[in-house]
Design a protein around this motif. Structure first.
Motif, short mmCIF file in Angstrom:
data_model
loop_
_atom_site.label_atom_id
_atom_site.label_comp_id
_atom_site.label_asym_id
_atom_site.label_seq_id
_atom_site.Cartn_x
_atom_site.Cartn_y
_atom_site.Cartn_z
N SER A 80 0.88 -1.17 0.00
CA SER A 80 0.00 0.00 0.00
C SER A 80 0.91 1.22 0.00
O SER A 80 2.08 1.14 0.40
CB SER A 80 -0.94 0.03 1.21
OG SER A 80 -0.24 0.37 2.40
N PHE A 81 0.37 2.36 -0.42
CA PHE A 81 1.20 3.56 -0.48
C PHE A 81 0.55 4.73 0.26
O PHE A 81 0.76 5.88 -0.08
CB PHE A 81 1.47 3.97 -1.94
CG PHE A 81 2.86 4.51 -2.16
CD1 PHE A 81 3.89 3.66 -2.56
CD2 PHE A 81 3.16 5.84 -1.94
CE1 PHE A 81 5.18 4.13 -2.74
CE2 PHE A 81 4.43 6.33 -2.11
CZ PHE A 81 5.46 5.48 -2.52
N GLY A 94 5.31 4.39 0.92
CA GLY A 94 4.66 3.12 0.69
C GLY A 94 5.39 1.97 1.36
O GLY A 94 6.57 2.08 1.72
N LEU A 95 4.69 0.88 1.55
CA LEU A 95 5.26 -0.34 2.07
C LEU A 95 5.54 -1.25 0.88
O LEU A 95 4.62 -1.77 0.25
CB LEU A 95 4.28 -0.98 3.06
CG LEU A 95 4.78 -2.13 3.94
CD1 LEU A 95 6.03 -1.71 4.72
CD2 LEU A 95 3.68 -2.57 4.89
N ILE A 96 6.83 -1.41 0.56
CA ILE A 96 7.25 -2.07 -0.67
C ILE A 96 7.97 -3.36 -0.35
O ILE A 96 8.84 -3.39 0.53
CB ILE A 96 8.19 -1.14 -1.49
CG1 ILE A 96 7.58 0.25 -1.64
CG2 ILE A 96 8.49 -1.77 -2.84
CD1 ILE A 96 6.26 0.29 -2.36
N THR A 97 7.64 -4.44 -1.08
CA THR A 97 8.28 -5.73 -0.82
C THR A 97 8.60 -6.43 -2.14
O THR A 97 8.45 -5.87 -3.22
CB THR A 97 7.38 -6.59 0.08
OG1 THR A 97 8.11 -7.76 0.50
CG2 THR A 97 6.11 -7.03 -0.64
N LYS A 143 -5.24 -0.72 5.41
CA LYS A 143 -5.87 -0.34 6.68
C LYS A 143 -4.84 0.25 7.65
O LYS A 143 -5.08 1.26 8.31
CB LYS A 143 -6.53 -1.56 7.33
CG LYS A 143 -7.72 -2.13 6.58
CD LYS A 143 -8.23 -3.40 7.25
CE LYS A 143 -9.33 -4.08 6.46
NZ LYS A 143 -9.73 -5.37 7.09
N ALA A 144 -3.68 -0.39 7.72
CA ALA A 144 -2.64 0.08 8.65
C ALA A 144 -2.07 1.42 8.21
O ALA A 144 -1.70 2.25 9.05
CB ALA A 144 -1.53 -0.96 8.76
N GLY A 145 -2.01 1.65 6.90
CA GLY A 145 -1.55 2.94 6.40
C GLY A 145 -2.46 4.06 6.87
O GLY A 145 -1.99 5.16 7.23
N ASP A 146 -3.76 3.81 6.88
CA ASP A 146 -4.70 4.81 7.39
C ASP A 146 -4.51 5.04 8.89
O ASP A 146 -4.55 6.18 9.37
CB ASP A 146 -6.14 4.39 7.11
CG ASP A 146 -6.56 4.63 5.67
OD1 ASP A 146 -5.96 5.50 5.01
OD2 ASP A 146 -7.48 3.94 5.19
#
Length: 327
Positions: free
Chosen positions: A145-146, A241-244, A266-269
């Motif tokens: 997510s970003f 963002g969370l990048i993998t 959800k966690a980004g929010d």
């Protein structure tokens, strides 16, 4: 491939293998998340929610491990580990991804959107999804997510800043991506790329004259001990963002892929709203510690930095994204 490149490739492969081996010893799958942020940063609370909610939603099949303060290394190194197939993720800005997909760089361009609501519309749009697909296919990186908003970035100095002219000759730390260095140069300072973890010592030893960052990062790195002024320019609205690893995500059962992406959003929010809620108290904390926080007319900085979009070929893209943010 030269000798140095061979050694680097072997090292990355070894890291990937060791992380994968570690995964097999606990949960069915394990994802190690690296961030330059301290555990006190509001964004870290979102990462903790991501860890806990992934474990719950996957019935323990997928474990997330958190590594604050860049324990796994610089962001760029962790990205290379992910590209090599290692089960690692990193919280990273668009500028560092622009080397793979150019459009990501515009997310760090000056005065693109104001606050979290506007920039969230951009990074959850169909246009952004197209960039993420390119990143997956062309660079081997998956966007979980970003929508991890860290706040607006401001100038951190030892002297007051009232306008662009006051930045002449000021050596200012910034990340090394062209959109960041171009912005700081256009604002009037001399961009000086270096890892975030080196900023405190570099300012205290006068290697650099200042930096630019969002308030949570200033407090987390205790920069109030080495600066005296924060000028509220808000020049970059920092969305990350969370990048993998795309290969690793693609190897997971489909239901676990869904868990990762849904829980990351959800966690980004959670993280971003936590940042919003913390800004006022962080400003008070920094003020109490002796830092002068000054609001100024940012119009001269907006005018100076407008050229950054055209210099990097983002002129048309800026107009489209600002229209999305304003919806």
């Amino acid at each position: 491939m030269n000798y140095i490149s061979n050694i680097k490739a072997i090292a990355l492969a070894g890291i990937a293998a060791s992380l994968m081996a570690g995964s097999a010893l606990s949960a069915d799958y394990t994802l190690s998340v690296n961030t330059a942020l301290a555990t006190t940063d509001p964004l870290y609370k979102g990462l903790e929610a991501f860890r806990d909610n992934v474990a719950k939603a996957s019935d323990g099949a997928l474990e997330v491990r958190l590594f604050p303060n860049s324990q796994l290394g610089p962001d760029e190194d962790v990205l290379e580990q992910a590209r090599a197939g290692a089960p690692v993720a990193v919280v990273v800005d668009g500028g560092r991804l622009a080397v793979f997909v150019n459009e990501f760089g515009v997310l760090g361009a000056p005065y693109l959107a104001s606050g979290y609501d506007g920039i969230r519309k951009v990074v959850t749009s169909e246009m952004f999804d197209e960039w993420a697909e390119k990143l997956h296919d062309d660079a081997g990186l998956d966007v979980l997510s970003f929508n991890w908003w860290q706040g607006e970035r401001h100038l951190l100095t030892k002297q007051p800043i009232n306008g662009p002219d006051d930045l002449s000759g000021v050596r200012m730390r910034t990340p090394g991506a062209p959109v960041w260095t171009g912005t700081i140069e256009a604002m009037g300072a001399t961009p000086t790329p270096m890892p975030w973890g080196e900023v405190y010592s570099a300012i205290s030893s006068n290697v650099i004259d200042g930096a630019e960052a969002q308030l949570p990062a200033v407090a987390g790195a205790k920069l109030d001990e080495v600066i005296t002024n924060i000028t509220l320019t808000g020049h970059i609205n920092l969305i990350t963002g969370l990048i993998t690893s795309a290969a690793w995500v693609d190897s997971l059962p489909e239901e676990l892929q869904t868990v990762l992406h849904e829980e990351a959003l959800k966690a980004g929010d959670i993280a971003s709203h936590g940042t919003e809620d913390a800004l006022e108290s962080l400003a008070q904390q920094l003020t109490d510690n002796g830092v002068t926080i000054t609001e100024i007319d940012v119009t001269p900085f907006k005018e100076r930095t407008a050229v950054v979009y055209d210099n990097l070929g983002y002129g048309d893209l800026r107009d489209k994204l600002q229209a999305i943010a304003a919806q």
